[in-house]
Structure formats: structure tokens, C-alpha cells
Design an enzyme around this catalytic site. Sequence first.
Site, PDB file in Angstrom:
ATOM      1  N   GLU A  46       0.837  -1.201   0.000  1.00 26.21           N
ATOM      2  CA  GLU A  46       0.000   0.000   0.000  1.00 26.21           C
ATOM      3  C   GLU A  46       0.879   1.261   0.000  1.00 26.21           C
ATOM      4  O   GLU A  46       1.843   1.353   0.766  1.00 26.21           O
ATOM      5  CB  GLU A  46      -0.875  -0.042   1.251  1.00 26.21           C
ATOM      6  CG  GLU A  46      -1.804   1.115   1.460  1.00 26.21           C
ATOM      7  CD  GLU A  46      -2.608   0.955   2.760  1.00 26.21           C
ATOM      8  OE1 GLU A  46      -3.565   1.721   2.952  1.00 26.21           O
ATOM      9  OE2 GLU A  46      -2.271   0.054   3.571  1.00 26.21           O
ATOM     10  N   LYS A 115      -9.255   2.488  -2.070  1.00 29.58           N
ATOM     11  CA  LYS A 115      -9.489   1.811  -0.806  1.00 29.58           C
ATOM     12  C   LYS A 115     -10.865   2.178  -0.271  1.00 29.58           C
ATOM     13  O   LYS A 115     -11.280   3.338  -0.323  1.00 29.58           O
ATOM     14  CB  LYS A 115      -8.404   2.230   0.199  1.00 29.58           C
ATOM     15  CG  LYS A 115      -8.414   1.490   1.529  1.00 29.58           C
ATOM     16  CD  LYS A 115      -7.184   1.885   2.355  1.00 29.58           C
ATOM     17  CE  LYS A 115      -7.096   1.116   3.664  1.00 29.58           C
ATOM     18  NZ  LYS A 115      -5.867   1.441   4.405  1.00 29.58           N
ATOM     19  N   CYS A 171      -5.493  -3.306   2.235  1.00 30.81           N
ATOM     20  CA  CYS A 171      -5.230  -3.401   3.667  1.00 30.81           C
ATOM     21  C   CYS A 171      -6.506  -3.540   4.509  1.00 30.81           C
ATOM     22  O   CYS A 171      -7.079  -4.602   4.600  1.00 30.81           O
ATOM     23  CB  CYS A 171      -4.402  -2.204   4.125  1.00 30.81           C
ATOM     24  SG  CYS A 171      -3.600  -2.493   5.744  1.00 30.81           S
TER      25      CYS A 171
END
Length: 635
Positions: A46, A115, A171
Site C-alpha cells: 500500500e 481503498k 489493507c
Amino acid sequence: MKDGFLKVAAATPRIRVADCSYNASRVEAMAAEAAEHGAALLVFPELCLTGYTCGDLFLQDSLLQGAEQALARVIDASARHAVLLVVGLPFRLDGALYNVAAVVCRGKLLGLVPKHSIPNYGEFYEARHFTSGRGIAPMPVHICGQDTWFGDGLLFRCNDLPAFVLGCEICEDLWVADPPSARLAAAGATVIANPSASDETIGKAAYRRELVRSHSARLLCGYVYADAGMGESTQDLIFSGHDLIAENGGILAESKRFSTGILYSELDLSRLLHERRRMNTFASQPGTYTEVQFDLPLRDTVLTRPFAQTPFVPSDKADLENRCEEILHMQATGLATRMQHTRCKTAVIGLSGGLDSTLALIVTVHAFDLLGLDRSGIHAVTMPCFGTTTRTKSNAMRLAEGYGATLHTVDIKDAVSQHFKDIGHTWENHNVTFENAQARMRTLVLMDLANEMGGLVIGTGDLSELALGWATYNGDHMSMYGVNASIPKTLVRYLTAYEAAHAPEELRSILVDVLNTPVSPELLPPKDGEISQKTEELVGPYELHDFFLYYMVRFGYAPRKIFRVARLAFAGVYDDETIKKWLVTFIRRFFNQQFKRSCLPDGPKVGSVTLSPRGDWRMPSDAVSELWLSEAESL
């Protein structure tokens, strides 16, 4: 990429916080290295082009421009390699900043995936800088001189290997109750890439590993998790570079923590698709997804993932101990339940002194103990005939005595000889009639004794014998409850060894000798008092047949693919010609002997592979094997 295998990789580069040019150079170098190793997919952490720990620098135009320039470098460099790259960076659009995964292939930016879950608790404060991309419909954007897609719900499909469909989440997206990967997998994604920056705290690695493992099982997918590591700021946090590659509930590869480098393994995409087809509860749920196509040339994938020689048997000793205990308890519970239902307090077992009947006796003993029944109600019947050796007869008698069962000896030579006279068969003709008449006579004795005593005949045949049809129809093929019906021969051996390890010394020595006795039906006369008829010399090694059975029935492998992985698993044990010979034998017998499996007695399922016609395996008895045989014979 052939045979459905896809080499994938997770990379943790050593970065410099806010040094986008340096970070791009590390991505370029690792992409070249992955290409050299034949990887088709390479996932980076990330925000790896800037560093995850930039803090308020994410609000600086200089950093955002540097990130875009770094991405442009990565895109240009990617044109030199046939690798799909997933790289993390910040992306600004219409006054908002997004944490995205850029998907790049051969000089093209295929898309930017934002994300969803922006953590703002504990040590995380991403909401200070980033906006959630949840629910943003895919839209065209222009960046790095290219038109591409940005938004939620992007899927990336390989034209050359349509089974390779990539979805991305980032994540924290994995750690929430409703991860985007669940919807991506339902829409067709077979591989999920997760660029992550998960800091390290005590006990977190084990939780992370289990999360990735279980998520790959739930989604029936491959999961590539790339974690941030060295170079991230240690002002308040530590990042360990804990990379993971998982497939359908198994961890294929795991990096050493607190290190950098590339982690490789191979995903079996055809196996994943087979599982999805088999499990009709994994229903495809197409939604508002945009599919972006890309090209990667098909090439042979050098396999590094392990293929155990005994896939039915856990390789870890502790796991094996627990598995054996669990299986024996399941078998015993199945039999105990059947005995309670039929109100039987007597069991009848043909005890030969071989492995299968020994395991059946062990299971019956456990069942009687569960029910609180006296073991004398177990009637162990040894039935010597033309092929019986002193060794096996002695072991049968000693086992019955050692377990407290009631022993019966019924010599069937005269009865079989009279039967030969009745049907006009000469004793000197040792053909299949000579063998099967003995097996059927033994079953007749057992059934009639069970009637006499008001008990159940306990079947001894195992899963491997059922697969090969290595049983006499209406002989040892038949019983009133088959406790070993889903136990393959390789596992029978380990279960018996487990029992031996926990038995008193006197019993242990008998069980060890049973384990060392060649597998044989003992239907042909001995030679010099020793077993003359060895099963594995006639039908082939059971460890090979169990391997073939596992991959053909459980995962639908074609003969070519079974042969390929068998060569890897048994390298140095069997040569190619031997593997091919017994693979052809397995396929031929598996198809020709289905009629025996179509009328099996009841027996408990204990593993993922069983051939019960009422459960997992429903196959016509007259199915033709030509497609499978022609492929195997051409290897």
C-alpha cells in the site's frame, strides 16, 4: 500459466519515505526480478511509491506530483515485462485524495482501485488525508498520459487465461465485516490482490495469517497479500513486511517477517474454478462491475508449491495425531449410532490379520467402549483357507485376544472345495473363480453368524479398494456397515500406527507386525509359507493410487495434470513410466469397477473424498473412460 497454474508474487521493497523516484526504482528492479522468475502477477504494498507513513506530506502537491511521475516510470518500465503489477500510491481527483492500487501491465495503466475502508482509530489516522472510494462507479480518468478507469468494482481479466480474473482491495478492506473482495469474488474474481501496510504488534501476525487463510477459503480464491516493511518510518510504528500467498484455505507461502524481497508461489486457478462449480452455494452474482481485459502470453509455469505424496495424511506430526484421533472417533461414533438404532449389542468382523480388518476391529472396540458394551460382544472370525499364512492367522488370533473380543475360527477349505465340485471348478485352476469363491464363502459365514447372534457384520474394505474395485462383488464388497468406506489405504496405515503408539506393549507389537505385513487378500496358496499374492505388485502402489484418487475426484484434474504433479511429488521415488503405467491402470479400473460402488453398504464419511453413491460420487456404471485413457496413454 498452463494447466491453470499461475505464478504469483508479493513484494516488500526497501523504500525511502517521500522519495518517490527511489521507490519507483525499487519497484522497477523487483518487477524485472519477478519477470525473470516467471511471475505473471506481482503485488506491492500500500502506498509504496510514497511510503505509507508520510503523514501530512500527503497534502503536499510536491509529493503527489512525485507519486504520479513515479507511476509513469513504473508504467514505462512494465512494457519490458509480461507481468501484471499492482502498485500502491495516492491519487487526487476532483478535490479529494484516494489511496489506490494501480494495476499496470505491459506499458498500460489498466485501472486505479480506491481503498474502501479508511481507518481512523488507534494508531491510524488515514481519514485526515484520504477519502473512501466505496460506491464510486467506475469512471474514465486521465493520468500519466493515459486514459484509464478509476472506481469501485473493477475486475481485470486475462484474455490468454480467462480463469485469471483479478480483483483488488487494500489493507483495512480485508479486516472489515463486508470486504469488497467478497463481492469481487462473487462477480468472478479468482485472485485477490491486497497491497497492505499493516503495522506489527504482539500477536498480530498470527491473526493476519489466519485472516488471509480463512478469507481465501471463504471466497474460494487465491489471495496475494503484500505488506509494507523496511524503510517505513519507525517514529511510532513498526512494519514487518509480512507477505502471504494463500489459496482456498491453505497458506502456500509466507515471508520471513522484518525482511524485504519477493515471495513466490503458484495458484491453481482450474482447481479454484472446479471448487466453485462443485459448490453450488457459491453462486455467481454479477453486479455493476467493469471488466478490463489485458494480455499475457501463455507459458509453462515452473512449479515450486509442494505436492505431498500422501495428500490424505497431514504432514505435521501434531496435526496427524489430532487427525487420527478425530477420525477414529468419527468412525466409532458412526458405528455406535448404527448399533443403537438397530438395538444390536453384537458385532461380527472377519479378522484376517491384515491392515483393513485390523482397523475395523479397532473402530469397533472404540464404538463398544463409547456404548459401554462388553468387548466380548465383538465376534472376531478368522476363516483360514488356501492362501492363509501362519503369520496373518496368528496376528488375527492375538489381536482378538488382546482387545478382549470373542474369537471364532471357521476353516472354510472344505466348504469351498465342495463348492468347486458343485460348480465343476478344479482346484488346480487358480483363476478369479478360485479367488472369489473364498471371499464370498467368508461373507456367507459372517452374514449367517451375524444372524445367529443378532449382530451386525462390520465391513473392512477401504476407500482405495473401492476406487480400484479391488473387492469381490458380494464378497468382501458387502457388509452391514462399512466403517472404513472413506478411509484411503495410506491413511489406514497411519490410523493403525496411531493406535499402536497408544496401545499397551503387548498389543503394540502385534499392531506393528500387522503394519509390516505385505498387503494381500491371501487368496492364492503361499510359497514356502510366505504370502505369494501381494496386492501392490498386481494393481500398483497404493500411495500412487491414493494420489491419483485425490486429485481426480476432489479437484477434477485431467490425467495430464495429475501426471505433472505426480512427477513432482514422487521425484526420485518413481520414474515417469511407472507413474504413467499405474495412472492408466487407475483410470481403467476406476471406470470399469463403478458398478461395485453403485451398491455399497452404509458407511460414515470422514474426509473430503468419498465414493458413496448416496453422497459425493454419483457416476453411471457404464460410463466410458476413453477421454481419460487416451490422454493418459499419450503422456
